[in-house]
Write a protein that holds these residues in place. Structure first.
Motif, mmCIF file in Angstrom:
data_model
loop_
_atom_site.group_PDB
_atom_site.id
_atom_site.type_symbol
_atom_site.label_atom_id
_atom_site.label_comp_id
_atom_site.label_asym_id
_atom_site.label_seq_id
_atom_site.Cartn_x
_atom_site.Cartn_y
_atom_site.Cartn_z
ATOM 1 N N GLU A 320 0.815 -1.314 0.049
ATOM 2 C CA GLU A 320 -0.136 -0.083 -0.113
ATOM 3 C C GLU A 320 0.759 1.230 0.172
ATOM 4 O O GLU A 320 0.705 2.149 0.801
ATOM 5 N N ARG A 323 -0.698 5.007 0.402
ATOM 6 C CA ARG A 323 -1.363 5.373 1.454
ATOM 7 C C ARG A 323 -0.716 6.461 2.290
ATOM 8 O O ARG A 323 -1.255 7.204 2.929
ATOM 9 N N GLN A 365 -9.444 3.751 -4.166
ATOM 10 C CA GLN A 365 -8.697 2.810 -4.268
ATOM 11 C C GLN A 365 -8.023 2.590 -5.377
ATOM 12 O O GLN A 365 -6.812 2.365 -5.382
ATOM 13 N N LEU A 368 -4.938 4.793 -5.126
ATOM 14 C CA LEU A 368 -3.901 4.303 -4.449
ATOM 15 C C LEU A 368 -3.121 3.031 -5.310
ATOM 16 O O LEU A 368 -2.006 2.954 -4.944
ATOM 17 N N ASP A 369 -3.994 2.143 -5.836
ATOM 18 C CA ASP A 369 -3.310 1.126 -6.575
ATOM 19 C C ASP A 369 -2.575 1.873 -7.837
ATOM 20 O O ASP A 369 -1.647 1.308 -8.150
ATOM 21 N N ARG A 372 1.017 2.931 -6.533
ATOM 22 C CA ARG A 372 1.567 2.031 -6.114
ATOM 23 C C ARG A 372 2.299 1.386 -7.283
ATOM 24 O O ARG A 372 3.538 1.295 -7.166
ATOM 25 N N THR A 401 3.590 -6.814 3.111
ATOM 26 C CA THR A 401 2.120 -6.673 3.181
ATOM 27 C C THR A 401 1.586 -6.413 4.884
ATOM 28 O O THR A 401 0.470 -6.019 5.095
ATOM 29 N N ARG A 403 0.484 -4.795 7.851
ATOM 30 C CA ARG A 403 -0.208 -3.496 8.108
ATOM 31 C C ARG A 403 0.187 -3.082 9.775
ATOM 32 O O ARG A 403 -0.525 -3.586 10.500
ATOM 33 N N GLY A 418 2.230 0.997 3.944
ATOM 34 C CA GLY A 418 2.444 2.303 2.979
ATOM 35 C C GLY A 418 4.038 2.158 3.154
ATOM 36 O O GLY A 418 4.926 1.734 3.724
#
Length: 514
Positions: A320, A323, A365, A368-369, A372, A401, A403, A418
């Protein structure tokens, strides 16, 4: 024995026990400090101060000093705009900034050497930032070095007058030449700290990782490192289509910038205070330049032709990334394409269609994608594929991944996995993390530190006691190490959208990506 004399002797003995060994390096003798079983040297000059007539010149040798130079305090960071990580304390800055910091096991003899280039978009970054302190990695047996290099216009300004005075007919890329100078310094001086100059790993995050990709592509860096690690940053998109990245385009951009400062000659530019090269307009002069000396051609073309510095490679990115860069503000479906166009210029319809944005939640979303994949994912995937296709040294790829449970209401509350999150695990500084460091975090940090230091030692991140990390083999299947709450192995993530980028970039280049 008098009380004052006793106190003086005790103080002297305490100072001696806390001192790192005095060592001889380029320029003279250094005295570091002993910190937690490590010998630590801070603020070590690796080149002459790039000021006055040395502004916008290739870094020059260190000016020798007399006696023993203390190396117990960090030097200022290079002149910069803002900070590299949101919430970070602004560093003390100076144009006199070509210094490095060293953490070495106290009894090291022929330890692997890890040289870190901090990120910050080539406009900011601080080699002395606490998150980059090398004590945890050094405690695992590596000599860890963090390097400061020129940023913004002071590091990347290109002008015809600069090319005319250069013996290489080039200008720009001074910050990257600083990195080469630091690596040459390491090759000459690593043994003084117990390091093995034949086992140097370069690593970096964000624009520091971009620097690693450029060093792999540069003929000037050949033989200066034996492994490379890139975290969330590379330069493999078709930069030949970006006018300002060519020498002629960068020189036109530089001339316009100089005019905006009211300078009518190179002499006048060199006379301006360093503070004038920070602020509005400066950030645009912060990119690599394809020029005859450091970077004769774009990295993609160098790798595709198999002319890169062929070393074992470890690369990856975070799930992410955007983010922590975009923030929690809403993104509207109605303005999705226009917002992206303002930020990145007009983009082909297939790219817009690859990221659903019919509703506001989809648009957020999708943005963000998109960022990335555009700014991080595709470059790391391309880097791994190119090295696998044309190099002989192996590649290992990760995808973070995890978080972290950032506290609600904190600056980082919406970051997820992020940009920046990998740094806490690589350097192992849970004491600096803005969330409560858990057993999961410690387990992941132990694994990541172990992978990174094993790779620095042998060119292979695998060692007993950690999940096996297979080498990357295939553009679709990977395999890729997933660094999440658990460590697993899987295929390349987000493949469908990255293939769209691949097709667009391939068409721009005049052929499919290899």
């Amino acid at each position: 024995m008098g009380r004052c004399l006793k106190l003086a002797i005790v103080t002297a003995l305490a100072a001696a026990s806390n001192a790192g060994a005095a060592v001889n390096v380029d320029g003279g003798r250094l005295q570091g400090a002993r910190e937690g079983g490590l010998a630590v040297y801070k603020g070590v000059p690796f080149a002459a101060s790039p000021v006055g007539e040395l502004r916008w010149r290739e870094p020059q040798p260190v000016k020798p000093w007399k006696g023993v130079r203390p190396a117990r305090a960090f030097a200022p960071a290079c002149m910069q705009s803002g900070v590299s990580m949101p919430g970070e304390a602004p560093p003390r800055v100076s144009e006199d900034c070509l210094y490095l910091n060293i953490w070495a096991p106290a009894k090291a003899r022929v330890a692997p050497v890890m040289v870190f280039f901090p990120g910050g978009g080539l406009v900011n970054g601080n080699a002395s930032a606490p998150i980059y302190w090398g004590d945890r990695l050094a405690s695992r047996g590596a000599v860890v070095i963090t390097v400061g290099y020129r940023l913004g216009p002071l590091g990347f300004l290109a002008l015809p007058e600069l090319a005319a005075e250069s013996p290489h007919a080039s200008s720009g890329d001074y910050g990257l030449l600083d990195q080469v100078a630091a690596l040459r310094w390491v090759k000459r001086n690593a043994a003084a700290f117990g390091g093995d100059a034949r086992r140097v790993t370069i690593f970096g995050q964000s624009s520091g990782s971009m620097s690693v990709s450029l060093l792999m592509a540069s003929p000037l860096a050949r033989g200066l490192f034996q492994r490379a690690i890139g975290e969330s940053g590379g330069v493999f998109e078709p930069i030949s289509l970006a006018p300002n990245y060519s020498l002629a385009g960068a020189e036109r951009q530089g001339a316009a910038y100089a005019a905006s400062l009211g300078a009518t000659s190179l002499k006048a530019l060199r006379a301006l205070p360093a503070e004038r090269f920070v602020g509005p307009g400066a950030n645009a002069i912060a990119h690599p330049v394809v020029e005859p000396y450091f970077l004769p051609q774009p990295p993609y073309e160098t790798f595709r032709a198999g002319r890169q510095n062929d070393v074992p490679l470890l690369v990856g990115w975070n799930a992410e990334e955007a983010r922590s860069l975009i923030g929690p503000e809403p993104i509207k479906a109605a303005s999705f394409a226009a917002d992206i166009g303002r930020a990145f210029g007009p983009l082909p319809a297939p790219l817009m269609a690859a990221y659903p944005h019919a509703t506001d939640s989809e648009a957020r979303q999708g943005r963000l994608d998109f960022e990335r994949d555009l700014r991080f994912g595709w470059d790391m995937w391309a880097w791994a594929r190119l090295q696998t296709a044309t190099g002989t040294a192996p590649v290992h790829v990760y995808y973070l991944t995890r978080r972290p449970p950032f506290p609600a209401g904190s600056l980082q509350a919406d970051w997820g996995a992020g940009h920046f999150v990998d740094l806490w695990y690589v350097f192992g500084h849970g004491d600096q993390a803005p969330w409560r460091w858990s057993a999961v975090d410690q387990r992941l940090a132990d694994a990541v530190e172990g992978y990174w230091t094993a790779f620095a030692a042998t060119g292979d991140p695998n060692a007993p006691g950690r999940p096996a990390w297979p080498a990357f083999r295939d553009a679709a299947e990977g395999p890729v190490l997933d660094i999440g709450d658990r460590i697993t192995v899987g295929a390349v993530p987000n493949l469908a959208t990255m293939k769209v980028f691949d097709a667009v970039y391939g068409a721009w280049r005049g052929g499919p990506a290899k």
